[in-house]
Write a protein that holds these residues in place. Structure first.
Motif, short mmCIF file in Angstrom:
data_model
loop_
_atom_site.label_atom_id
_atom_site.label_comp_id
_atom_site.label_asym_id
_atom_site.label_seq_id
_atom_site.Cartn_x
_atom_site.Cartn_y
_atom_site.Cartn_z
N GLY A 1 -4.00 -28.80 -14.92
CA GLY A 1 -3.81 -28.19 -13.60
C GLY A 1 -2.79 -28.89 -12.71
O GLY A 1 -2.66 -28.55 -11.54
N PHE A 2 -2.10 -29.86 -13.25
CA PHE A 2 -1.09 -30.57 -12.47
C PHE A 2 0.30 -30.02 -12.79
O PHE A 2 0.49 -29.32 -13.77
N ARG A 3 1.26 -30.38 -11.94
CA ARG A 3 2.65 -30.06 -12.23
C ARG A 3 3.25 -31.29 -12.88
O ARG A 3 2.99 -32.41 -12.44
N ALA A 4 4.05 -31.11 -13.92
CA ALA A 4 4.67 -32.25 -14.61
C ALA A 4 6.00 -31.80 -15.19
O ALA A 4 6.10 -30.72 -15.78
N GLU B 1 2.64 -31.24 -21.24
CA GLU B 1 1.69 -30.17 -21.57
C GLU B 1 0.26 -30.56 -21.21
O GLU B 1 -0.49 -29.74 -20.68
N ALA B 2 -0.14 -31.80 -21.48
CA ALA B 2 -1.50 -32.24 -21.18
C ALA B 2 -1.75 -32.23 -19.67
O ALA B 2 -2.81 -31.78 -19.21
N LEU B 3 -0.78 -32.70 -18.90
CA LEU B 3 -0.95 -32.70 -17.45
C LEU B 3 -0.95 -31.28 -16.88
O LEU B 3 -1.74 -30.95 -15.99
N GLN B 4 -0.09 -30.41 -17.41
CA GLN B 4 -0.06 -29.03 -16.95
C GLN B 4 -1.34 -28.30 -17.32
O GLN B 4 -1.87 -27.51 -16.54
N THR C 1 4.43 -40.54 -9.88
CA THR C 1 3.91 -39.50 -8.98
C THR C 1 5.02 -39.05 -8.05
O THR C 1 5.87 -39.85 -7.67
N PHE C 2 5.03 -37.75 -7.70
CA PHE C 2 6.03 -37.23 -6.77
C PHE C 2 6.01 -38.06 -5.49
O PHE C 2 4.95 -38.39 -4.97
N ALA D 1 -0.04 -35.60 -10.11
CA ALA D 1 -1.29 -36.30 -10.40
C ALA D 1 -1.16 -37.76 -9.97
O ALA D 1 -0.08 -38.34 -10.05
N THR D 2 -2.26 -38.35 -9.54
CA THR D 2 -2.25 -39.78 -9.19
C THR D 2 -2.23 -40.59 -10.48
O THR D 2 -2.60 -40.08 -11.55
N PRO D 3 -1.85 -41.86 -10.41
CA PRO D 3 -1.87 -42.68 -11.61
C PRO D 3 -3.25 -42.73 -12.29
O PRO D 3 -3.34 -42.70 -13.52
N GLU D 4 -4.31 -42.76 -11.49
CA GLU D 4 -5.66 -42.78 -12.07
C GLU D 4 -5.95 -41.48 -12.82
O GLU D 4 -6.59 -41.49 -13.87
N GLN D 5 -5.51 -40.35 -12.26
CA GLN D 5 -5.73 -39.06 -12.92
C GLN D 5 -4.93 -38.98 -14.22
O GLN D 5 -5.42 -38.44 -15.22
N VAL D 6 -3.72 -39.51 -14.22
CA VAL D 6 -2.90 -39.51 -15.45
C VAL D 6 -3.60 -40.34 -16.51
O VAL D 6 -3.72 -39.94 -17.66
N LYS D 7 -4.09 -41.51 -16.12
CA LYS D 7 -4.72 -42.43 -17.07
C LYS D 7 -5.94 -41.81 -17.75
O LYS D 7 -6.18 -42.05 -18.93
N THR D 8 -6.68 -40.96 -17.04
CA THR D 8 -7.88 -40.35 -17.64
C THR D 8 -7.53 -39.36 -18.75
O THR D 8 -8.39 -39.05 -19.57
N HIS D 9 -6.29 -38.86 -18.79
CA HIS D 9 -5.93 -37.85 -19.78
C HIS D 9 -5.29 -38.42 -21.05
O HIS D 9 -5.02 -37.68 -21.99
N PHE D 10 -5.05 -39.74 -21.07
CA PHE D 10 -4.40 -40.35 -22.24
C PHE D 10 -5.13 -41.62 -22.63
O PHE D 10 -5.43 -42.47 -21.79
N ARG D 11 -5.40 -41.73 -23.92
CA ARG D 11 -6.12 -42.89 -24.44
C ARG D 11 -5.33 -44.18 -24.26
O ARG D 11 -5.86 -45.20 -23.89
N ARG D 12 -4.03 -44.13 -24.56
CA ARG D 12 -3.19 -45.32 -24.49
C ARG D 12 -2.28 -45.23 -23.26
O ARG D 12 -1.10 -44.97 -23.38
#
Length: 121
Positions: free
Chosen positions: A54-57, A48-51, A117-118, A82-93
């Motif tokens: 604006g990403f597909r997850a 849900e957070a990634l979607q 990542t795909f 999303a790239t690994p860096e983009q994923v990391k920015t959306h989650f604290r841990r």
């Protein structure tokens, strides 16, 4: 894999356009019969957070197989564009692991959701 590369080269010389990736097929709940109680809130939160960003997850891998068999999965994997860096920015841990094939481990208490990542063809 080599056959795929050869086919692409042959298509280019034949003047054919490369195939476009297909959109995922949505299967209604009445058809797949997955018990939603077997999917932990943490796996849904990652998707849900990634979607929402604006990403597909999607939940993927053995967890999907187990859910279809009505078995409680041991772990959950998520695939995203999303790239690994983009994923990391959306989650604290969140921790990026791996050198060549980088994954992100998103931690919720004792539970870890693995995000990849795909793959590109």
């Amino acid at each position: 894999m080599i056959k795929r590369v050869i086919a692409k080269v042959q298509n280019l010389f034949a003047g054919r356009k490369p195939k476009r990736p297909r959109e995922p097929k949505r299967i209604q709940a009445a058809e797949h019969h997955i018990n939603p109680q077997l999917v932990p809130r943490s796996a849904l939160r990652v998707c849900e957070a990634l979607q929402k960003a604006g990403f597909r997850a999607y939940i993927v891998g053995g967890a999907v197989r187990d859910l279809l068999l009505d078995v409680a999965p041991k772990d959950f994997d998520v695939a995203t564009n999303a790239t690994p860096e983009q994923v990391k920015t959306h989650f604290r841990r969140a921790i990026i692991i791996g050198r060549r094939f980088r994954l992100v481990h998103v931690m919720f208490g004792q539970e870890t959701i693995e995000v990849s990542t795909f793959a590109r063809s």
